[in-house]
Design a protein around this motif. Structure first.
Motif, mmCIF file in Angstrom:
data_model
loop_
_atom_site.group_PDB
_atom_site.id
_atom_site.type_symbol
_atom_site.label_atom_id
_atom_site.label_comp_id
_atom_site.label_asym_id
_atom_site.label_seq_id
_atom_site.Cartn_x
_atom_site.Cartn_y
_atom_site.Cartn_z
ATOM 1 N N HIS A 38 16.383 53.710 28.291
ATOM 2 C CA HIS A 38 17.459 53.757 29.306
ATOM 3 C C HIS A 38 18.167 52.395 29.355
ATOM 4 C CE1 HIS A 38 18.278 54.396 33.946
ATOM 5 N NE2 HIS A 38 19.391 54.204 33.258
ATOM 6 N N THR A 39 19.453 52.431 29.048
ATOM 7 C CA THR A 39 20.240 51.202 28.863
ATOM 8 C C THR A 39 21.453 51.204 29.778
ATOM 9 O OG1 THR A 39 19.531 50.949 26.562
ATOM 10 C CG2 THR A 39 21.653 49.986 27.114
ATOM 11 N N LEU A 40 21.851 50.026 30.231
ATOM 12 C CA LEU A 40 23.074 49.879 31.024
ATOM 13 C C LEU A 40 24.096 49.083 30.223
ATOM 14 C CD1 LEU A 40 21.430 48.872 34.433
ATOM 15 C CD2 LEU A 40 22.243 51.144 33.769
ATOM 16 N N VAL A 41 25.324 49.576 30.179
ATOM 17 C CA VAL A 41 26.424 48.863 29.528
ATOM 18 C C VAL A 41 27.349 48.381 30.642
ATOM 19 C CG1 VAL A 41 28.284 48.985 27.823
ATOM 20 C CG2 VAL A 41 26.247 50.440 27.549
ATOM 21 N N ILE A 42 27.604 47.079 30.686
ATOM 22 C CA ILE A 42 28.420 46.537 31.792
ATOM 23 C C ILE A 42 29.530 45.624 31.270
ATOM 24 C CG2 ILE A 42 26.389 46.607 33.318
ATOM 25 C CD1 ILE A 42 26.418 43.519 33.310
ATOM 26 N N PRO A 43 30.659 45.597 32.008
ATOM 27 C CA PRO A 43 31.660 44.566 31.693
ATOM 28 C C PRO A 43 31.141 43.243 32.246
ATOM 29 C CG PRO A 43 32.348 45.826 33.621
ATOM 30 C CD PRO A 43 31.042 46.435 33.154
ATOM 31 N N LYS A 44 31.391 42.136 31.540
ATOM 32 C CA LYS A 44 30.927 40.847 32.057
ATOM 33 C C LYS A 44 31.711 40.443 33.309
ATOM 34 C CE LYS A 44 28.755 38.771 28.062
ATOM 35 N NZ LYS A 44 28.766 37.676 27.071
ATOM 36 N N GLN A 45 32.961 40.834 33.326
ATOM 37 C CA GLN A 45 33.791 40.514 34.491
ATOM 38 C C GLN A 45 33.456 41.479 35.632
ATOM 39 O OE1 GLN A 45 37.930 40.208 33.609
ATOM 40 N NE2 GLN A 45 38.294 39.124 35.499
ATOM 41 N N HIS A 46 33.234 40.927 36.795
ATOM 42 C CA HIS A 46 32.824 41.772 37.913
ATOM 43 C C HIS A 46 33.918 42.749 38.320
ATOM 44 C CE1 HIS A 46 30.502 42.809 41.530
ATOM 45 N NE2 HIS A 46 31.712 43.039 42.039
ATOM 46 N N VAL A 47 33.555 44.016 38.394
ATOM 47 C CA VAL A 47 34.410 45.036 38.987
ATOM 48 C C VAL A 47 33.448 46.022 39.640
ATOM 49 C CG1 VAL A 47 34.551 46.343 36.791
ATOM 50 C CG2 VAL A 47 36.274 46.740 38.547
ATOM 51 N N ARG A 48 33.851 46.593 40.771
ATOM 52 C CA ARG A 48 32.920 47.381 41.600
ATOM 53 C C ARG A 48 32.384 48.617 40.872
ATOM 54 N NH1 ARG A 48 31.641 48.124 47.042
ATOM 55 N NH2 ARG A 48 31.406 50.278 47.710
ATOM 56 N N ASN A 49 33.286 49.372 40.269
ATOM 57 C CA ASN A 49 32.875 50.597 39.556
ATOM 58 C C ASN A 49 34.069 51.138 38.762
ATOM 59 O OD1 ASN A 49 34.444 52.120 41.414
ATOM 60 N ND2 ASN A 49 32.713 52.245 42.832
ATOM 61 N N VAL A 50 33.904 52.294 38.130
ATOM 62 C CA VAL A 50 34.963 52.841 37.259
ATOM 63 C C VAL A 50 36.235 53.130 38.064
ATOM 64 C CG1 VAL A 50 35.592 54.730 35.696
ATOM 65 C CG2 VAL A 50 33.264 53.826 35.661
ATOM 66 N N LEU A 51 36.061 53.527 39.315
ATOM 67 C CA LEU A 51 37.222 53.863 40.148
ATOM 68 C C LEU A 51 38.123 52.658 40.392
ATOM 69 C CD1 LEU A 51 35.413 56.124 42.780
ATOM 70 C CD2 LEU A 51 36.801 56.871 40.842
ATOM 71 N N GLU A 52 37.582 51.467 40.219
ATOM 72 C CA GLU A 52 38.344 50.231 40.457
ATOM 73 C C GLU A 52 38.888 49.612 39.166
ATOM 74 O OE1 GLU A 52 38.692 48.574 43.617
ATOM 75 O OE2 GLU A 52 37.994 50.495 44.393
ATOM 76 N N MET A 53 38.594 50.237 38.004
ATOM 77 C CA MET A 53 38.999 49.630 36.721
ATOM 78 C C MET A 53 40.453 49.937 36.391
ATOM 79 S SD MET A 53 35.884 50.436 34.124
ATOM 80 C CE MET A 53 34.228 49.857 34.426
ATOM 81 N N ASP A 54 41.150 48.966 35.767
ATOM 82 C CA ASP A 54 42.447 49.288 35.182
ATOM 83 C C ASP A 54 42.190 49.739 33.736
ATOM 84 O OD1 ASP A 54 42.035 47.003 33.666
ATOM 85 O OD2 ASP A 54 43.407 45.757 34.833
ATOM 86 N N GLU A 55 43.242 50.112 33.017
ATOM 87 C CA GLU A 55 43.057 50.675 31.673
ATOM 88 C C GLU A 55 42.384 49.689 30.726
ATOM 89 O OE1 GLU A 55 46.498 52.499 29.954
ATOM 90 O OE2 GLU A 55 46.678 53.945 31.583
ATOM 91 N N ASP A 56 42.760 48.409 30.833
ATOM 92 C CA ASP A 56 42.177 47.409 29.929
ATOM 93 C C ASP A 56 40.678 47.252 30.159
ATOM 94 O OD1 ASP A 56 44.461 46.887 28.600
ATOM 95 O OD2 ASP A 56 44.934 45.024 29.657
ATOM 96 N N ALA A 57 40.310 47.160 31.422
ATOM 97 C CA ALA A 57 38.885 46.993 31.741
ATOM 98 C C ALA A 57 38.103 48.216 31.268
ATOM 99 C CB ALA A 57 38.707 46.795 33.244
ATOM 100 N N ALA A 58 38.673 49.395 31.462
ATOM 101 C CA ALA A 58 37.993 50.628 31.039
ATOM 102 C C ALA A 58 37.871 50.691 29.521
ATOM 103 C CB ALA A 58 38.739 51.844 31.574
#
Ligand code: 5GP
Ligand code: ZN
Length: 139
Positions: A38-58
């Motif tokens: 069981h693995t977690l993939v995360i952006p290094k830059q803090h963002v709350r969750n997918v609902l808060e991501m812009d297209e680039d972050a996603a």
């Protein structure tokens, strides 16, 4: 963010079992191991969750998922994998730094149970709802 546990994993303040790292994305083993690997993939830059991501972050975080998932499947010998993102408390989010769960699957009784309630389709209601969502997407 100082009080974010995953930001502290990114900075190295808290140790983790890393499986992948580049300038923008980190993947490490989830401490709870819902199933083996069981693995977690995360952006290094803090963002709350997918609902808060812009297209680039996603794009940044999701583009790494297939490669990591394939390697994880091969390394564990799993037969398949659930790829899940919990967004907000109601959906089971407990750490509020975006993360994608990769949960390798080994069989019916491997410890992960996901169930959906199926409803009789009401095609008129579905068409109406699709229109409402479509309008919201293009708003
Ligand atoms: P969520 O419930 O927010 O979708 O998932 C959060 C996940 O983070 C949980 O599966 C939990 O086991 C994992 N987790 C929480 N704290 C730590 C930690 O300090 N290290 C690691 N590796 N995983 C953690
Ligand atoms: Zn964070």
């Amino acid at each position: 963010m100082d009080n974010c546990i995953f930001c502290r994993i990114v900075s190295g303040d808290i140790p983790s079992s890393k499986v992948y790292e580049d300038d923008e994305v980190l993947a490490f083993l989830d401490i709870s191991q819902a199933t083996k690997g069981h693995t977690l993939v995360i952006p290094k830059q803090h963002v709350r969750n997918v609902l808060e991501m812009d297209e680039d972050a996603a794009s940044t975080v999701f583009s790494r998922v297939p490669k990591i998932a394939r390697a994880l499947k091969k390394a564990t010998g799993a037969s398949g994998m659930n790829i899940i993102a919990n967004n907000e408390e109601i959906a089971g989010q407990t750490v509020f730094h975006a993360h994608i769960h990769l949960v390798p699957r080994y069989g019916d009784k491997d410890g992960l149970a996901i169930s959906y309630t199926e409803h009789e389709p009401d095609f008129e209601a579905l068409a109406k709802l699709a229109e409402t969502i479509k309008k919201e997407i293009s708003a």
